[in-house]
Design an enzyme around this catalytic site. Structure first.
Site, PDB file in Angstrom:
ATOM      1  N   ALA A  73       0.811  -1.213   0.000  1.00 16.43           N
ATOM      2  CA  ALA A  73       0.000   0.000   0.000  1.00 16.43           C
ATOM      3  C   ALA A  73       0.846   1.266   0.000  1.00 16.43           C
ATOM      4  O   ALA A  73       0.423   2.291  -0.541  1.00 16.43           O
ATOM      5  CB  ALA A  73      -0.942  -0.009   1.201  1.00 16.43           C
ATOM      6  N   HIS A 125      -0.705  -8.119   3.324  1.00 16.89           N
ATOM      7  CA  HIS A 125      -0.460  -8.600   4.689  1.00 16.89           C
ATOM      8  C   HIS A 125      -1.444  -8.048   5.712  1.00 16.89           C
ATOM      9  O   HIS A 125      -1.376  -8.411   6.879  1.00 16.89           O
ATOM     10  CB  HIS A 125       0.982  -8.329   5.116  1.00 16.89           C
ATOM     11  CG  HIS A 125       1.291  -6.899   5.437  1.00 16.89           C
ATOM     12  ND1 HIS A 125       1.383  -6.429   6.721  1.00 16.89           N
ATOM     13  CD2 HIS A 125       1.542  -5.852   4.633  1.00 16.89           C
ATOM     14  CE1 HIS A 125       1.690  -5.140   6.698  1.00 16.89           C
ATOM     15  NE2 HIS A 125       1.791  -4.771   5.439  1.00 16.89           N
ATOM     16  N   THR A 179       9.418  -7.400 -12.774  1.00 16.83           N
ATOM     17  CA  THR A 179       8.939  -8.782 -12.789  1.00 16.83           C
ATOM     18  C   THR A 179       8.111  -9.072 -11.544  1.00 16.83           C
ATOM     19  O   THR A 179       8.560  -8.820 -10.422  1.00 16.83           O
ATOM     20  CB  THR A 179      10.121  -9.760 -12.837  1.00 16.83           C
ATOM     21  OG1 THR A 179      10.894  -9.494 -14.008  1.00 16.83           O
ATOM     22  CG2 THR A 179       9.629 -11.197 -12.864  1.00 16.83           C
ATOM     23  N   CYS A 197       4.188   2.163  11.511  1.00 20.19           N
ATOM     24  CA  CYS A 197       5.122   2.910  10.668  1.00 20.19           C
ATOM     25  C   CYS A 197       5.722   4.111  11.386  1.00 20.19           C
ATOM     26  O   CYS A 197       6.658   4.735  10.891  1.00 20.19           O
ATOM     27  CB  CYS A 197       4.419   3.370   9.395  1.00 20.19           C
ATOM     28  SG  CYS A 197       3.798   1.997   8.401  1.00 20.19           S
TER      29      CYS A 197
END
Length: 498
Positions: A158, A300, A338, A423
């Site tokens: 996110a 998650h 990738t 965070c």
């Protein structure tokens, strides 16, 4: 013998005859009584780990309190109940991350081993099978939010999705639109992206919130301008669980926003971005009905693996943005690189399960949150419930007044809790989200966020409730401020000497 599923702790799932490897022997596990066929409740004496505070430990002012020559926190740890046989603490921090659902791990495993093809290799079977799995996962993620699979762009999480949404849209429209709107309680990556754009010459309006954490629609309407390019407002707040009026915001941008742009000689309404990391799988989301143009998602947060997320980018009418990662042109050219099939497949399976079990999970989490609040509020006075009471119940934020915050967390070492966003947990500053609600530093510092999830049990909630009641009671017995409050003294009238 066939495939053997390896499990640890409470993750044993599947058929009643599920086999696991234990002490080099194969034993059968009876899962007849397991709830929902994948989780069994913890026993009380297996839940909490006894944790001793070393004399030299320091965690702010709380660990330095002395009572009669003795460390106050160590004294509290000795006086409250502790588990005796467990190896892990109780986990109540579901907003920071969730455990990978064992069913998700089962879906991922083949793509770590024999199905290891690059999904962008389209000249052989290995690439084809990985590509097919990626596209199936994309459909599951899209279904979770009512989108089309072609509108899902896989990212690392996110944070990346928030960055590409704000920076990508703002920079694409910068020649004609230089204004951005967000709120004071957004995730830090949104606020930091907005500040970065300010450094580039954009103007940003940070909307205040009410004491319950909700924005005022009048404030948003007043902030709209003809040159507003994007409005970013989080669906479910990661610290207080408040659910913003997303559908109303989307409607306002389609009407008043589009009208202002037209009057200013500009085309198109302001684009609506929402950080949906804490909302997906927890509340009903439909990007079309809610008028959402961009949405950030994270695996998650919904019992999937870390390191994978998605950005929903509307195709009709088309949302234009400058990519922040350049390369081979993967993901519609908006996010080159990738893809990792094991992570993408895990995200897809987690999204499928979240869509399938959302109502069950919500009822389960709601009942446990109510049980926690009722018990604590019945036994402890002067507790503030932060955020709107109708918000997402799995994110319950309580402030225990007249309790020193560091001491509280130190005394709860056998319970994994948070006092704010993961965070920003390294900062000693009180939560900016709680301060935006009007809380002073003392009440913000004494807050705890209880993150309740799919695998949380009643036994764990009861243990946590009892522990917090005894810890808070003991801390207040040691607090001169609490003694003054009990004597009827208004602490706001006291002039403290510096």
């Amino acid at each position: 013998m066939g495939r053997i599923a390896l499990r640890a702790g409470r993750s044993n799932i599947g058929n009643p005859s599920k086999m696991v490897m234990q002490n080099s022997k194969i034993v059968a596990i009876n899962s007849v009584n397991q709830q929902r066929n994948y989780a069994s409740p913890s026993q009380v004496n297996q839940m909490a780990t006894p944790v001793d505070v070393k004399p030299e430990a320091r965690a702010g002012r709380g660990s330095m309190q002395k009572v009669g020559g003795k460390d106050a926190v160590a004294d509290i740890l000795e006086s409250v109940p502790r588990g005796s046989t467990a190896n892990r603490p109780i986990y109540l921090d579901a907003q920071s991350t969730t455990p990978v659902d064992p069913r998700v791990l089962d879906a991922m495993m083949p793509f770590f081993t024999n199905q290891y093809g690059n999904p962008h290799s389209r000249t052989h079977a290995y690439g084809w099978e990985s590509e097919a799995a990626v596209e199936e996962a994309r459909e599951h993620v899209a279904k979770l939010i009512g989108a089309d699979a072609k509108e899902i762009i896989f990212t690392s999480g996110a944070t990346e999705s928030n960055n590409m949404s704000l920076k990508g849209v703002a920079r694409f429209y910068k020649q004609k639109k230089k204004h951005i709107i967000t709120t004071q309680t957004e995730h830090k990556c949104v606020l930091d992206s907005a500040r970065k754009l300010q450094d580039e010459g954009f103007e940003v309006t940070y909307l205040p919130v009410q004491t319950n954490g909700l924005i005022r629609m009048e404030d948003l309407e007043a902030a709209l301008r003809p040159d507003t390019s994007v409005v970013s407002i989080m669906a479910v707040n990661n610290e207080i669980g408040v659910v913003q009026p997303i559908a109303e915001i989307g409607h306002l941008l389609k009407t008043k926003g589009a009208q202002l742009a037209k009057e200013g000689g500009l085309s198109g309404k302001p684009l609506f971005h929402t950080d949906g990391a804490q909302a997906a799988g927890k509340i009903e989301l439909d990007v079309d009905k809610m008028g959402i143009d961009l949405m950030s998602l994270s695996s998650h947060k919904i019992y999937g693996p870390k390191g994978i997320g998605a950005c929903y980018v509307r195709r009709r009418p088309r949302v234009r943005m400058d990519p922040i990662i350049s390369g081979g042109g993967q993901e519609r050219g908006l996010r080159s690189g990738t893809l990792a099939p094991p992570l993408v497949v895990g995200f897809g399976e987690a999204a499928r399960l979240a869509y399938q079990e959302r109502e069950y999970d919500y009822q389960h989490v709601s009942a446990l949150a109510q049980r926690l609040r009722d018990r604590i509020l019945a036994e402890i006075e002067c507790v503030l419930v932060n955020g709107d009471p109708t918000g997402y119940p799995g994110c319950t934020n309580l402030s225990f007044q007249y309790v020193e915050g560091e001491s509280l967390l130190m005394a709860l070492k056998d319970i994994c809790l948070s006092s704010g966003s993961a965070c920003t947990s390294a900062s000693l500053e009180p939560s900016y989200v709680l301060r935006a609600l009007g809380l002073d530093d003392e009440n913000a510092h004494s807050s705890l966020r209880f993150g309740i999830g799919r695998f949380t049990t009643e036994e764990e909630i009861d243990y946590v409730s009892e522990k917090i009641i005894k810890v808070v009671t003991r801390l207040r017995e040691l607090s001169p401020l609490w003694e003054m409050v009990q004597d009827g003294i208004d602490l706001k009238t006291i002039e403290w000497s510096g």
